[in-house]
Write a protein that holds these residues in place. Sequence first.
Motif, PDB file in Angstrom:
ATOM      1  N   ASN A 185     112.968  47.996  55.637  1.00  0.00           N
ATOM      2  CA  ASN A 185     114.959  48.143  56.026  1.00  0.00           C
ATOM      3  C   ASN A 185     114.798  47.459  57.165  1.00  0.00           C
ATOM      4  N   ASN A 187     116.608  49.227  59.717  1.00  0.00           N
ATOM      5  CA  ASN A 187     116.259  50.494  60.653  1.00  0.00           C
ATOM      6  C   ASN A 187     116.655  50.237  61.840  1.00  0.00           C
ATOM      7  N   LEU A 233     114.660  56.910  57.089  1.00  0.00           N
ATOM      8  CA  LEU A 233     114.603  56.999  56.050  1.00  0.00           C
ATOM      9  C   LEU A 233     114.210  57.849  54.916  1.00  0.00           C
ATOM     10  N   CYS A 239     117.746  55.605  48.844  1.00  0.00           N
ATOM     11  CA  CYS A 239     116.689  54.681  49.370  1.00  0.00           C
ATOM     12  C   CYS A 239     115.750  55.684  49.262  1.00  0.00           C
ATOM     13  N   ARG A 240     114.709  56.984  49.339  1.00  0.00           N
ATOM     14  CA  ARG A 240     113.429  57.911  49.588  1.00  0.00           C
ATOM     15  C   ARG A 240     113.071  57.157  47.998  1.00  0.00           C
ATOM     16  N   ARG A 249     119.292  47.585  53.678  1.00  0.00           N
ATOM     17  CA  ARG A 249     119.556  49.002  53.740  1.00  0.00           C
ATOM     18  C   ARG A 249     119.929  49.065  55.074  1.00  0.00           C
ATOM     19  N   ASN A 262     123.556  56.096  55.946  1.00  0.00           N
ATOM     20  CA  ASN A 262     122.684  55.995  55.112  1.00  0.00           C
ATOM     21  C   ASN A 262     122.719  55.659  53.647  1.00  0.00           C
TER      22      ASN A 262
END
Length: 313
Positions: A185, A187, A233, A239-240, A249, A262
């Motif tokens: 992602n 991040n 994450l 998402c995880r 993301r 998140n």
Amino acid sequence: MIQYLIIQLDDTSVSFCHYANSRRICKLIALDDLKAGILFAMKENLSIQFVYPDYALPDEYKKTIGTIDHSKIVPAGYQGEADVVVFEDWTSFVNYNFSLTQTYVLRTSKSALFNNYSSLADILVKIYRLNIVFTDIADFTEEDFNVYAQVLQSISKMIDVCFQQGKSPQLNLLTDRMMLDRMNNCNAGWENITLAPDGKFYICPAFYLEDGVTAVGDLQTGLDIKNPQLYRLDHAPLCRICDAYQCKRCIYLNRKSTLEVNTPSHEQCTISHIERNAARSLLAVIRQTENTYMKNVEIKEITYMDPFDIRKK
Ligand code: SF4
């Protein structure tokens, strides 16, 4: 852990991502802040990406930037070397003189992609990598999702033709997922941070351009990210468990659409799953002619388009 420092050199530096930059009045980062930002990156062992405006920088700035290894993100039309060239309209994109050594970013609305995607057939054979970034993800409707799936199917055929000619262009929407075995992602706030022209740090350039009040530290006092775990994450419940590994993301869009940095919106998740499924189909097609292609990759068939639908109750 932060690994990259993005330095937005000017208020008018090009947007390379989902956010818009409507600023038209130039405000260059102070030379002392540029030097301090470079020193910060050296001390923290961060790779630097400079984001350029469309005018030539003063010589002192060029000299300072030249003192450190870096990547250059520039708007199309910028005169000079660059690692990443960003287009904000299809006309300049289709008429560009492409090089195999650069990466290209095309910022587009959904309707512009739906109307112009056929021109990608001539372009994909000439490039190494293209990232297509939507500027209006929040506006996708259920009908748009269907059109997008069909458009990706057509672009997949173009990529398959390239493979048959011995070329393997990368297009983030389709080929990234084939090459990934874990999340990749954006991040922002976790692996990268932005230094803005005001000498302060922001989660990404969008946070500076949007309001300028969400700074997460400055060059004098260092980084100060509140609740840094929220950008990771492993603290993102949806998402995880997801395997749309190519999804950005986007922290900025998450905050805007769900008020949680998140948690992505339904639109972002569905678009990413349409791409994931299109990548699965493309992989199968490429393997019809090249049966060992990415032989360790398996993209499973799934029955949902948004991980929210299969969350544990
Ligand atoms: S958070 Fe990341 S993906 Fe989202 S706009 Fe910023 S740089 Fe792009």
